[in-house]
Design an enzyme around this catalytic site. Structure first.
Site, mmCIF file in Angstrom:
data_model
loop_
_atom_site.group_PDB
_atom_site.id
_atom_site.type_symbol
_atom_site.label_atom_id
_atom_site.label_comp_id
_atom_site.label_asym_id
_atom_site.label_seq_id
_atom_site.Cartn_x
_atom_site.Cartn_y
_atom_site.Cartn_z
ATOM 1 N N ASP A 91 31.475 33.181 52.303
ATOM 2 C CA ASP A 91 32.634 33.640 53.076
ATOM 3 C C ASP A 91 33.380 32.402 53.551
ATOM 4 O OD1 ASP A 91 34.479 34.670 54.804
ATOM 5 O OD2 ASP A 91 33.090 35.986 55.863
ATOM 6 N N MET A 92 34.587 32.199 53.042
ATOM 7 C CA MET A 92 35.326 30.979 53.322
ATOM 8 C C MET A 92 35.870 30.907 54.745
ATOM 9 S SD MET A 92 34.893 29.177 50.713
ATOM 10 C CE MET A 92 34.465 29.295 48.970
ATOM 11 N N ASN A 118 41.337 29.945 44.419
ATOM 12 C CA ASN A 118 42.057 31.198 44.228
ATOM 13 C C ASN A 118 41.816 32.224 45.340
ATOM 14 O OD1 ASN A 118 43.268 33.490 42.497
ATOM 15 N ND2 ASN A 118 41.137 34.148 42.715
ATOM 16 N N HIS A 119 40.863 31.987 46.217
ATOM 17 C CA HIS A 119 40.462 33.000 47.197
ATOM 18 C C HIS A 119 41.494 33.163 48.317
ATOM 19 C CE1 HIS A 119 39.074 29.067 48.604
ATOM 20 N NE2 HIS A 119 39.237 29.535 49.837
ATOM 21 N N SER A 169 51.671 31.275 45.584
ATOM 22 C CA SER A 169 52.493 32.476 45.461
ATOM 23 C C SER A 169 53.956 32.122 45.654
ATOM 24 C CB SER A 169 52.063 33.490 46.530
ATOM 25 O OG SER A 169 53.021 34.513 46.692
ATOM 26 N N TYR A 182 50.365 35.545 55.768
ATOM 27 C CA TYR A 182 50.094 35.159 54.386
ATOM 28 C C TYR A 182 51.066 34.080 53.919
ATOM 29 C CZ TYR A 182 49.771 35.641 49.286
ATOM 30 O OH TYR A 182 49.626 35.399 47.934
ATOM 31 N N SER A 184 52.795 31.990 55.669
ATOM 32 C CA SER A 184 52.545 30.735 56.385
ATOM 33 C C SER A 184 51.443 29.931 55.720
ATOM 34 C CB SER A 184 52.178 31.027 57.841
ATOM 35 O OG SER A 184 53.217 31.706 58.502
ATOM 36 N N ASP A 218 49.353 42.645 39.125
ATOM 37 C CA ASP A 218 48.867 44.024 39.203
ATOM 38 C C ASP A 218 47.421 44.155 39.689
ATOM 39 O OD1 ASP A 218 47.502 43.095 36.990
ATOM 40 O OD2 ASP A 218 48.108 44.727 35.662
ATOM 41 N N THR A 219 47.057 43.407 40.712
ATOM 42 C CA THR A 219 45.741 43.595 41.317
ATOM 43 C C THR A 219 45.799 44.784 42.263
ATOM 44 O OG1 THR A 219 46.207 42.146 43.199
ATOM 45 C CG2 THR A 219 45.314 41.112 41.218
#
Length: 290
Positions: A91-92, A118-119, A169, A182, A184, A218-219
């Site tokens: 858990d990061m 990527n997390h 992103s 997100y 930020s 498309d996740t």
């Protein structure tokens, strides 16, 4: 004005095609036996990257929070041709975990060629309500853990002439409604790793840094958040994952996927007022639902 916009868009498209055309060619064999750590690999883009690396014959360590799902992903990776595939649940948000994951990968793989970050942590898709604590919390998995892992892996990547691949992103390039925490974190990522890339180059480092700017993918997580609020085409996670891998393998500084995110990124600087209008008009805002 319309003619000018058309000319500008056409010019950008031509420039983008020229950049892609002159980009280094991808050699799939270069990934055979490559030692790769992929984070956020239990689902979505991270899972698809794990599968692509496996098909290329890489050695991979994957990590995410859900151990049972990671076990299933590892089994599929091995069936697809990975030379080695192991997982470590982490858990990061826990400040001790990022460095432990890198150390685990170095121990299991005997070094590292690609660090693929990527997390993300969980956040809401809603107007910001002043919750500073949530924003502070989200910075841990979405930003600080990336910095920790990159620093921990840097010496190993230097030895292997390796690469740091950062999944970011379009929200890290331009502001969008309902995503303040997100967005930020993504702006922070782009800023830090942009600086790191400069400094590594100035030190004549062997390590490349690739920042990957993605549009809507498309996740299930992404689609569930925007449903009923934003009508937009979602692009396949498996294709995004492959483009990310190629970008890292060819040591390109940036990826924009899908391609028009590059155009949007430029257009926002040319016509900020129009860009903001178009962004806001794309959302179906009902004050009672958000």
């Amino acid at each position: 004005m319309r003619t000018l916009i058309k000319v500008l868009l056409a010019s950008v498209c031509v420039a983008y095609i020229a950049v892609r055309w002159t980009a280094p060619s991808f050699n799939a064999e270069s990934l055979r036996g490559a030692r790769v750590l992929v984070t956020g690999a239990s689902s979505g883009i991270g899972e698809q990257m794990a599968y692509h690396y496996s098909r290329f014959g890489a050695q991979i360590v994957i990590t995410a929070r859900r151990e049972k799902v990671l076990q299933q992903v590892v089994e599929k990776c091995l069936s697809l041709g990975a030379q080695k595939a192991v997982y470590v649940a982490a858990d990061m948000v826990d400040e001790a975990q990022p460095e432990k994951v890198v150390d685990f990968a170095l121990e299991k793989l005997g070094g590292l060629d690609y660090l693929v970050l990527n997390h993300i942590g969980s956040t809401t898709f809603s107007m910001w309500d002043g919750d500073v604590e949530h924003m502070r919390w989200l910075m841990k998995p979405n930003f600080f853990s990336y910095v920790q892992m990159a620093w921990r892996a840097l010496s190993a990547l230097e030895q292997s002439k390796g690469a740091v691949v950062v999944v970011s992103s379009v929200s890290g390039k331009m502001a969008n409604p309902f995503t303040a925490p997100y967005t930020s974190t993504k702006f922070a990522l782009n800023g830090f790793f942009g600086v790191l890339r400069h400094e590594l180059f100035m030190k004549k480092s062997n390590v490349s840094v690739s920042i990957c700017t993605l549009g809507l993918i498309d996740t299930e997580t992404a689609l569930s958040k925007i449903r009923g609020v934003l009508d937009a085409t979602a692009y396949p996670a498996t294709e995004a994952a492959l483009n990310i891998i190629i970008t890292g393998a060819t040591r390109q500084p940036e990826l924009f996927y899908p391609w028009f995110t590059y155009v949007i990124n430029l257009f926002k600087d040319w016509s900020p007022s129009l860009t903001e209008h178009l962004v806001r008009s794309a959302y179906k805002y009902d004050p009672e639902s958000l």
